[in-house]
Write a protein that holds these residues in place. Structure first.
Motif, PDB file in Angstrom:
ATOM      1  N   SER A  54       0.820  -1.210   0.000  1.00 19.56           N
ATOM      2  CA  SER A  54       0.000   0.000   0.000  1.00 19.56           C
ATOM      3  C   SER A  54       0.854   1.260   0.000  1.00 19.56           C
ATOM      4  O   SER A  54       0.454   2.281  -0.548  1.00 19.56           O
ATOM      5  N   CYS A 114       2.183   1.636  -3.724  1.00 18.59           N
ATOM      6  CA  CYS A 114       1.132   2.104  -4.633  1.00 18.59           C
ATOM      7  C   CYS A 114      -0.198   2.018  -3.894  1.00 18.59           C
ATOM      8  O   CYS A 114      -0.596   0.916  -3.490  1.00 18.59           O
ATOM      9  N   PRO A 115      -0.879   3.139  -3.660  1.00 17.98           N
ATOM     10  CA  PRO A 115      -2.178   3.085  -2.972  1.00 17.98           C
ATOM     11  C   PRO A 115      -3.155   2.163  -3.700  1.00 17.98           C
ATOM     12  O   PRO A 115      -3.307   2.233  -4.920  1.00 17.98           O
ATOM     13  N   PHE A 158      -8.451   9.446  -4.070  1.00 18.16           N
ATOM     14  CA  PHE A 158      -7.215  10.051  -4.573  1.00 18.16           C
ATOM     15  C   PHE A 158      -7.480  10.950  -5.780  1.00 18.16           C
ATOM     16  O   PHE A 158      -6.858  12.018  -5.908  1.00 18.16           O
ATOM     17  N   THR A 218      -4.738  14.775   1.091  1.00 16.57           N
ATOM     18  CA  THR A 218      -4.194  13.703   0.248  1.00 16.57           C
ATOM     19  C   THR A 218      -3.231  12.813   1.044  1.00 16.57           C
ATOM     20  O   THR A 218      -3.261  11.585   0.920  1.00 16.57           O
ATOM     21  N   TYR A 267      -3.658   8.805   1.998  1.00 19.02           N
ATOM     22  CA  TYR A 267      -2.558   7.855   1.770  1.00 19.02           C
ATOM     23  C   TYR A 267      -2.289   7.024   3.024  1.00 19.02           C
ATOM     24  O   TYR A 267      -2.129   5.797   2.951  1.00 19.02           O
ATOM     25  N   CYS A 268      -2.259   7.691   4.198  1.00 19.20           N
ATOM     26  CA  CYS A 268      -2.021   6.968   5.453  1.00 19.20           C
ATOM     27  C   CYS A 268      -3.204   6.060   5.797  1.00 19.20           C
ATOM     28  O   CYS A 268      -3.017   4.937   6.289  1.00 19.20           O
ATOM     29  N   CYS A 324      -5.162   4.531   3.744  1.00 15.22           N
ATOM     30  CA  CYS A 324      -5.093   3.343   2.885  1.00 15.22           C
ATOM     31  C   CYS A 324      -4.121   2.315   3.464  1.00 15.22           C
ATOM     32  O   CYS A 324      -4.402   1.105   3.444  1.00 15.22           O
TER      33      CYS A 324
END
Length: 236
Positions: free
Chosen positions: A83, A86-87, A107, A183, A187-188, A190
């Motif tokens: 993750s 790449c998310p 995203f 954003t 990301y975190c 995910c």
């Protein structure tokens, strides 16, 4: 003539002696030992792997039998790593494919917000820089923000118009920065979601989820009177 007959007779005599001896030696020769192959099934102590041993002519070869298919169990560390690279890849690794639209939709929304606010910030920053410069009538990007049909000469020295350009510039800078922070949070989230999914992948949730509420009455004691209350119990 007599010599040739004697030679032939001698050869026949030698052959008559040698042929029976060869036949007798052939009959006395022991039979070849037949190599037998044995198949031994050996079970490992943990009862998970079975090996087949084939013994032939004092040679032993081990042929492993493949294990049965084990249930899939994702690794939390690997899910977080995927993750982070790449998310959405961690969700794919955890086989939570239904979360991909949520991940990539979030995203895409964040990237659009960052791009849109940054574009407006650049436009208002350039307009404010031009109108506050030495030759605003030449560097006239600020004219794009004038009302339709307005005379630029009336606004070039208008302090209210200059303040409005500065306010809009600060407004889009604030929301551009906020979009970048959001954003990073997505990301975190995910990565955290991939880790939790991997940890609870085989967590068994019983369908028997219930709550029971019953009245309770305690008998009186020497120092306290009779008390009443409610007892609540959960089954899960």
């Amino acid at each position: 003539m007599h010599i040739s007959i004697k030679i032939i007779t001698g050869l026949l005599a030698v052959c008559s002696v040698l042929i029976p001896e060869s036949l007798q030696a052939q009959e006395e020769q022991p039979e070849k030992e037949i190599v037998r192959e044995t198949v031994i099934l050996e079970e490992a102590p943990d009862s998970t792997v079975t090996s087949v041993l084939i013994a032939a002519d004092s040679v032993v070869a081990e042929v492993p039998v493949p294990k049965a298919d084990e249930p899939f169990k994702p690794s939390p560390g690997r899910a977080v790593l995927y993750s982070a690279i790449c998310p959405g890849l961690g969700q794919i690794y955890n086989r939570k494919y239904w979360k991909l639209p949520l991940v990539y939709g979030s995203f895409m929304g964040c990237i659009y917000a960052v791009t849109w606010n940054n574009k407006n910030l650049q436009d208002y920053s350039q307009a404010y820089k031009d109108i506050m410069g030495e030759d605003p009538m030449v560097n006239d990007s600020w004219k794009n923000f004038l009302p339709y049909g307005a005379n630029p000469e009336e606004y070039v020295n208008d302090n209210n118009f200059k303040d409005k350009l500065k306010q809009r510039k600060d407004y889009y800078r604030r929301y551009r920065d906020l979009s970048i922070i959001i954003t990073g949070l997505v990301y975190c989230i995910c990565m955290i979601d991939a880790y939790v999914d991997a940890q609870l992948f085989d967590f068994d949730i019983s369908p028997d989820l219930s709550m029971r509420v019953v009245p309770v009455m305690e008998p009186p004691t020497n120092h306290n009177a009779r008390s009443y209350g409610v007892s609540c119990s959960f089954n899960f």
